[in-house]
Scaffold this motif. Sequence first.
Motif, short mmCIF file in Angstrom:
data_model
loop_
_atom_site.label_atom_id
_atom_site.label_comp_id
_atom_site.label_asym_id
_atom_site.label_seq_id
_atom_site.Cartn_x
_atom_site.Cartn_y
_atom_site.Cartn_z
N PHE A 1 34.32 52.69 47.62
CA PHE A 1 34.51 51.91 46.39
C PHE A 1 33.88 50.54 46.63
CE2 PHE A 1 36.19 50.25 42.62
CZ PHE A 1 37.13 49.26 42.81
N VAL A 2 32.84 50.26 45.85
CA VAL A 2 32.17 48.96 45.98
C VAL A 2 32.45 48.17 44.71
CG1 VAL A 2 30.02 47.73 46.47
CG2 VAL A 2 30.37 50.06 47.35
N VAL A 3 33.14 47.04 44.87
CA VAL A 3 33.59 46.25 43.71
C VAL A 3 33.09 44.82 43.85
CG1 VAL A 3 35.84 45.90 44.87
CG2 VAL A 3 35.61 45.42 42.41
N ALA A 4 32.61 44.27 42.74
CA ALA A 4 32.20 42.85 42.70
C ALA A 4 33.33 42.04 42.08
CB ALA A 4 30.92 42.67 41.89
N LEU A 5 33.87 41.12 42.84
CA LEU A 5 34.97 40.27 42.37
C LEU A 5 34.42 39.08 41.60
CD1 LEU A 5 37.16 40.15 45.63
CD2 LEU A 5 37.41 41.71 43.67
N SER A 6 35.28 38.52 40.76
CA SER A 6 34.92 37.33 40.01
C SER A 6 35.58 36.12 40.65
CB SER A 6 35.41 37.47 38.55
OG SER A 6 35.13 36.28 37.86
N GLY A 7 35.06 34.95 40.33
CA GLY A 7 35.62 33.71 40.86
C GLY A 7 36.47 33.01 39.83
N GLY A 8 36.60 31.70 40.02
CA GLY A 8 37.42 30.93 39.09
C GLY A 8 38.90 31.16 39.35
N SER A 9 39.74 30.88 38.35
CA SER A 9 41.19 30.98 38.55
C SER A 9 41.81 32.22 37.92
CB SER A 9 41.86 29.73 37.94
OG SER A 9 41.49 29.63 36.56
N THR A 10 41.20 32.77 36.89
CA THR A 10 41.83 33.92 36.20
C THR A 10 42.16 35.08 37.11
OG1 THR A 10 40.78 33.31 34.11
CG2 THR A 10 41.54 35.59 34.32
N PRO A 11 41.28 35.44 38.06
CA PRO A 11 41.55 36.65 38.86
C PRO A 11 42.73 36.51 39.83
CG PRO A 11 39.23 36.05 38.99
CD PRO A 11 39.95 34.88 38.39
N ARG A 12 43.19 35.29 40.08
CA ARG A 12 44.23 35.10 41.11
C ARG A 12 45.45 35.98 40.85
NH1 ARG A 12 44.44 30.48 44.34
NH2 ARG A 12 42.51 29.25 44.39
N ARG A 13 45.91 35.98 39.58
CA ARG A 13 47.12 36.73 39.23
C ARG A 13 46.89 38.23 39.45
NH1 ARG A 13 50.95 37.79 39.92
NH2 ARG A 13 52.82 38.34 38.75
N MET A 14 45.70 38.72 39.09
CA MET A 14 45.41 40.14 39.31
C MET A 14 45.41 40.45 40.81
SD MET A 14 41.96 42.36 38.62
CE MET A 14 41.25 41.61 40.06
N HIS A 15 44.83 39.57 41.61
CA HIS A 15 44.82 39.79 43.07
C HIS A 15 46.26 39.90 43.60
CE1 HIS A 15 40.56 37.83 43.62
NE2 HIS A 15 40.53 38.91 42.87
N ALA A 16 47.14 39.07 43.06
CA ALA A 16 48.55 39.13 43.50
C ALA A 16 49.16 40.47 43.12
CB ALA A 16 49.33 37.98 42.87
N CYS A 17 48.81 40.96 41.92
CA CYS A 17 49.33 42.29 41.50
C CYS A 17 48.80 43.38 42.43
CB CYS A 17 48.89 42.58 40.07
SG CYS A 17 49.62 41.53 38.80
N LEU A 18 47.54 43.25 42.84
CA LEU A 18 46.94 44.27 43.73
C LEU A 18 47.66 44.29 45.08
CD1 LEU A 18 43.13 43.73 43.05
CD2 LEU A 18 44.53 45.69 42.32
N THR A 19 47.92 43.11 45.62
CA THR A 19 48.55 43.09 46.97
C THR A 19 50.01 43.51 46.91
OG1 THR A 19 49.13 40.74 46.70
CG2 THR A 19 47.01 41.24 47.79
N ALA A 20 50.60 43.48 45.69
CA ALA A 20 52.02 43.87 45.55
C ALA A 20 52.18 45.36 45.30
CB ALA A 20 52.65 43.08 44.40
N MET A 21 51.07 46.07 45.12
CA MET A 21 51.16 47.50 44.81
C MET A 21 51.66 48.27 46.03
SD MET A 21 47.84 48.41 42.53
CE MET A 21 48.05 48.56 40.75
N PRO A 22 52.37 49.39 45.80
CA PRO A 22 52.88 50.19 46.92
C PRO A 22 51.73 50.65 47.83
CG PRO A 22 53.76 51.00 44.83
CD PRO A 22 52.72 49.98 44.50
#
Length: 242
Positions: A32-53
């Motif tokens: 899986f090759v994914v291009a991440l975005s910068g800025g501040s909006t993605p921060r909350r999504m990143h937190a959701c990803l790390t909280a996943m089982p």
Amino acid sequence: MPIFSDLDALSADAAQRFAEAALDAVRQRGKFVVALSGGSTPRRMHACLTAMPSGSIPWAQTHLMFGDDRFVPPTDDLSNERMARETLADHVQVASLDGMVRADTPAASADLYEALVRERLGSELALDLTLLGMGPDGHTASLFPGQISVHEKKRLVIGAIATMSVRDRVTMTPPLLNNSREILFLVAGADKAAPLKRVLEGDENWDETPTQAIARYARNVTWLIDEAAAANLSPETRARIS
Ligand code: 6PG
């Protein structure tokens, strides 16, 4: 998908879509090759990803790349790479994280990154997922209004000039971004309402609103927006993107 009440709800949905894209890519292609975005909006999504089982996302087969970055050291507070490490990569074990700023100039960093993109993606040159935001001026990645970068037709990664924080940038270009198997635009907040209306309803003018060059021509675009950003949209547009 609905127009979300706020960034939290939007981010939870984005994380779910990220997981589905990752599992699908690994099932079909072994990575899986994914291009991440910068800025501040993605921060909350990143937190959701790390909280996943554990096991929700095949991190060991996941290769993190960047749609753009500021031309600052990866340790700088303004670096998108630093933000991604702090909010995501430091919390999971990914196969690779490829930072964009690795040479003395934006152009040289772009050359190196383009070679890496070609190596990671092979001949199809298709990112499995690209996450993008949009600035209040209508830019996306580091494709800024009034700059030639949005008109690049050949290169996959170039040095670019921003008309906001940190002028020198490295950015993926429309040819590469638009060939992504899936693009998720995460756009939240009242300051995005005007450019979002130009992107979804306005006359075509890439120099004024570079996001149009991606949103209107990419293979597969999904908008994840909140009510504040959607405030100026017509009922027809709301129905079309929901
Ligand atoms: C960057 C980003 C940029 C970002 C928009 C929106 O390097 O700044 O890649 O394209 O997505 O500026 O930023 P916010 O999410 O902070 O509003």
